[in-house]
Scaffold this motif. Sequence first.
Motif, PDB file in Angstrom:
ATOM      1  N   GLU A   1       1.814   2.255  -3.767  1.00  0.00           N
ATOM      2  CA  GLU A   1       1.144   0.965  -3.631  1.00  0.00           C
ATOM      3  C   GLU A   1       1.865   0.089  -2.616  1.00  0.00           C
ATOM      4  O   GLU A   1       1.225  -0.590  -1.805  1.00  0.00           O
ATOM      5  CB  GLU A   1       1.078   0.260  -4.976  1.00  0.00           C
ATOM      6  N   ASP A   2       3.200   0.086  -2.653  1.00  0.00           N
ATOM      7  CA  ASP A   2       3.965  -0.715  -1.703  1.00  0.00           C
ATOM      8  C   ASP A   2       3.746  -0.217  -0.280  1.00  0.00           C
ATOM      9  O   ASP A   2       3.617  -1.006   0.651  1.00  0.00           O
ATOM     10  CB  ASP A   2       5.453  -0.688  -2.053  1.00  0.00           C
TER      11      ASP A   2
ATOM     12  N   THR B   1      -1.068   0.011 -14.320  1.00  0.00           N
ATOM     13  CA  THR B   1      -0.949   0.552 -12.969  1.00  0.00           C
ATOM     14  C   THR B   1       0.150  -0.131 -12.167  1.00  0.00           C
ATOM     15  O   THR B   1       0.386   0.247 -11.021  1.00  0.00           O
ATOM     16  CB  THR B   1      -2.273   0.440 -12.201  1.00  0.00           C
ATOM     17  N   GLN B   2       0.811  -1.121 -12.728  1.00  0.00           N
ATOM     18  CA  GLN B   2       1.897  -1.790 -12.012  1.00  0.00           C
ATOM     19  C   GLN B   2       3.194  -1.025 -12.225  1.00  0.00           C
ATOM     20  O   GLN B   2       3.534  -0.677 -13.344  1.00  0.00           O
ATOM     21  CB  GLN B   2       2.066  -3.232 -12.511  1.00  0.00           C
TER      22      GLN B   2
ATOM     23  N   GLN C   1       3.475   5.001  -9.358  1.00  0.00           N
ATOM     24  CA  GLN C   1       2.571   4.564  -8.303  1.00  0.00           C
ATOM     25  C   GLN C   1       3.138   3.423  -7.457  1.00  0.00           C
ATOM     26  O   GLN C   1       2.558   3.085  -6.435  1.00  0.00           O
ATOM     27  CB  GLN C   1       1.236   4.115  -8.916  1.00  0.00           C
ATOM     28  N   LYS C   2       4.249   2.832  -7.864  1.00  0.00           N
ATOM     29  CA  LYS C   2       4.755   1.650  -7.182  1.00  0.00           C
ATOM     30  C   LYS C   2       5.074   1.917  -5.714  1.00  0.00           C
ATOM     31  O   LYS C   2       4.700   1.137  -4.853  1.00  0.00           O
ATOM     32  CB  LYS C   2       5.990   1.104  -7.886  1.00  0.00           C
TER      33      LYS C   2
END
Length: 55
Positions: A36-37, A27-28, A32-33
Amino acid sequence: MQYISAIVPPLVMAIGFGFLVRAIIRTQGGDQKGKEDAAADALAAAAASAPRTAE
């Protein structure tokens, strides 16, 4: 048969931990980054703008 009952819980925990690490790594970054950020930035901004109370 006691050796089986003694090894099963640590083995299950090790396998579960392996899946947890795999899920975290997968997931990193990637698609999605950015999301998430943005969520982390929104939480940081909300925490910074929240009124502080003296305790």
